[in-house]
Enzyme design. Structure first.
Site, mmCIF file in Angstrom:
data_model
loop_
_atom_site.group_PDB
_atom_site.id
_atom_site.type_symbol
_atom_site.label_atom_id
_atom_site.label_comp_id
_atom_site.label_asym_id
_atom_site.label_seq_id
_atom_site.Cartn_x
_atom_site.Cartn_y
_atom_site.Cartn_z
ATOM 1 N N SER A 179 0.782 -1.230 0.000
ATOM 2 C CA SER A 179 0.000 0.000 0.000
ATOM 3 C C SER A 179 0.817 1.286 0.000
ATOM 4 O O SER A 179 0.351 2.300 -0.493
ATOM 5 C CB SER A 179 -0.968 -0.010 1.184
ATOM 6 O OG SER A 179 -0.310 -0.380 2.367
ATOM 7 N N HIS A 207 -5.410 -3.411 -3.041
ATOM 8 C CA HIS A 207 -5.068 -2.392 -4.040
ATOM 9 C C HIS A 207 -4.995 -2.965 -5.451
ATOM 10 O O HIS A 207 -4.550 -2.281 -6.377
ATOM 11 C CB HIS A 207 -3.739 -1.719 -3.676
ATOM 12 C CG HIS A 207 -3.823 -0.954 -2.390
ATOM 13 N ND1 HIS A 207 -4.388 0.296 -2.299
ATOM 14 C CD2 HIS A 207 -3.473 -1.300 -1.131
ATOM 15 C CE1 HIS A 207 -4.361 0.704 -1.046
ATOM 16 N NE2 HIS A 207 -3.807 -0.252 -0.309
ATOM 17 N N LYS A 238 -12.156 0.363 -2.044
ATOM 18 C CA LYS A 238 -11.103 1.077 -2.767
ATOM 19 C C LYS A 238 -11.532 1.236 -4.228
ATOM 20 O O LYS A 238 -12.401 2.046 -4.510
ATOM 21 C CB LYS A 238 -9.778 0.371 -2.539
ATOM 22 C CG LYS A 238 -9.356 0.613 -1.085
ATOM 23 C CD LYS A 238 -8.119 -0.061 -0.602
ATOM 24 C CE LYS A 238 -7.863 0.387 0.838
ATOM 25 N NZ LYS A 238 -7.051 -0.531 1.592
HETATM 26 C C1 LIG Z 1 -7.077 -0.741 3.044
HETATM 27 C C2 LIG Z 1 -6.458 -2.066 3.245
HETATM 28 C C3 LIG Z 1 -7.065 -3.030 4.049
HETATM 29 C C4 LIG Z 1 -8.285 -2.725 4.886
HETATM 30 O O1 LIG Z 1 -9.425 -2.615 4.102
HETATM 31 P P1 LIG Z 1 -10.658 -1.738 4.633
HETATM 32 O O2 LIG Z 1 -11.806 -2.229 3.843
HETATM 33 O O3 LIG Z 1 -10.300 -0.317 4.374
HETATM 34 O O4 LIG Z 1 -10.802 -2.046 6.094
HETATM 35 C C5 LIG Z 1 -6.485 -4.272 4.118
HETATM 36 N N1 LIG Z 1 -5.357 -4.561 3.443
HETATM 37 C C6 LIG Z 1 -4.719 -3.639 2.676
HETATM 38 C C7 LIG Z 1 -3.480 -4.018 1.961
HETATM 39 C C8 LIG Z 1 -5.254 -2.363 2.575
HETATM 40 O O5 LIG Z 1 -4.628 -1.448 1.847
#
Ligand SMILES: *Cc1c(COP(=O)(O)O)cnc(C)c1O
Length: 389
Positions: A179, A207, A238
């Site tokens: 991330s 992502h 996302k």
């Molecule tokens: C954002 C993210 C999460 C968490 O997801 P949410 O739905 O925002 O709780 C888990 N793993 C990674 C790699 C992320 O970037």
């Protein structure tokens, strides 16, 4: 109130170490631009990669689901919260990823803390990449198994650990796209090691969902190893512009998670409006490859512009572009100057990233136009130059 002065000491300590963080006030629909503290700014700070958060069809289907199903699912899924719309979304997600079944969780954080603990116990081992997302780290903490952290993307280190572990069940867990750096896990090598050492792979595609693969099914699909990854997690919040997450795999995996993943069992099911939005977003993400192409065009344009401007933008492996600036003060300075000119990109500092690699994390989205990307380049290059002057 009791304890207030003690908490004030904690806060002062954070401030002293430059670690105190504050939220900014954003208004309007999440898109290429947002209102930030009352000003219209170009947004390079979201994970809304496909621009679906504000898509009219997504919003319309969400509103229709709200009208038809009400504001809440009313209970956890095993009581009375599992509605037909959840079931249909799970079927669509499984079909998208080419898996037998899928399970929708409240969020990616919920999914990761629930899955790991559900799958391992005493005598088992989890092998976790050093730069995995915090939710996976917390999932490891909750699991009653030995946790081995392997060096970032270091398959030799992973192989050494797998070769010597006495653990009965072995679970390798990694982000597919990391991330903060936007780099990709060495998936083919990891899958091959898992097969050689009789381990399972859990892949966090937060992502990559909607971003990689001809139909957006993620990095594992894109690399042709989808069927060799036992547990595939993706997010709905996302690229899919909604909220929630899912895990996809075998029917047995999903049935076990329904029974054992505590963050699934003991939490209210997602509300109909969220499921409606996610369903529309999945259909668009699967079929509208033009949107994905625009995302990648924007990422390439931004990357090329920054490099031409003499900035260190790393390699382009995903739409997450880390603009490495070194010391926190420099990153904060460049972010402040860019924002003064209407470009919103957050500075990421240690401890989130290693010392000496403070950066701006830039994320273009599909609905930015070329003029916006060019303006971002111009502003960022100037901001960096003026910060160093
Ligand atoms: C954002 C993210 C999460 C968490 O997801 P949410 O739905 O925002 O709780 C888990 N793993 C990674 C790699 C992320 O970037």
């Amino acid at each position: 109130m009791a304890g207030t002065s003690e908490l004030a000491v904690d806060l002062a300590d954070l401030a002293e170490r430059d670690l105190l963080r504050q939220r900014r006030l954003v208004d309007g629909v999440q898109g290429p631009e947002v209102w930030l503290d009352g000003r219209r700014v170009l947004c390079l700070a979201s994970n809304n990669y496909l621009g679906l958060a504000g898509d009219p069809e997504v919003v319309r289907e969400s509103a229709a689901a709200l009208a038809a199903g009400g504001a809440s699912a009313g209970a956890s899924p095993l009581i009375s919260g599992h509605m037909t719309s959840h079931e249909e979304l799970e079927r669509e997600l499984a079909d998208w990823l080419g898996c037998e079944a899928a399970l929708v969780f409240g969020s990616g954080y919920h999914a990761n803390i629930g899955v790991l603990a559900a799958l391992v116990r005493d005598g088992d081992a989890i092998f976790s990449d050093a730069l995995n997302h915090a939710s996976l780290i917390d999932g490891c903490r909750l699991a009653h198994a030995r946790v081995e952290i392997f060096a970032h993307k270091d398959v030799a280190d992973l192989a050494r650990r797998l070769a010597t572990t006495p653990a009965r069940r072995r679970l390798i867990v990694t982000d597919s796209i990391f991330s903060m750096d936007g780099d990709a896990a060495p998936l083919e090598e990891i899958v091959a090691l898992a097969e050689r050492y009789d381990a399972w792979v859990m892949l966090d595609e937060a992502h990559a969902t909607g971003v990689f693969g001809a139909d957006g099914a993620g990095l594992a699909s894109d690399r042709g190893v989808g069927s060799r990854v036992a547990i595939r997690m993706g997010t709905l919040g996302k690229a899919l512009g909604s909220y929630g997450a899912f895990v996809a795999g075998s029917r047995a995996l999903i049935e076990l998670l329904v029974n054992r993943a505590r963050s699934y069992v003991f939490s209210t099911a997602l509300p109909p409006a969220v499921i409606g939005a996610a369903g529309a977003a999945v259909r668009i993400a699967r079929t509208d490859s033009g949107r994905r192409e625009r995302l990648w065009q924007n990422a390439r344009r931004l990357h090329a512009g920054l490099v031409a401007g003499g900035l260190e933008a790393g390699e382009l492996e995903s739409p997450i572009l880390p603009l490495i600036l070194g010391e926190p003060r420099r990153a904060l300075g460049v972010a402040r100057r860019a924002l003064a000119e209407g470009v919103f990109a957050p500075a990421i500092r240690p401890l989130t990233v290693p010392r000496g690699t403070a950066r701006l994390r830039l994320t273009p989205i599909a609905t930015h136009d070329e003029a916006q990307i060019d303006r971002a380049v111009e502003v960022l290059v100037r901001a960096a130059r003026e910060e160093d002057a």
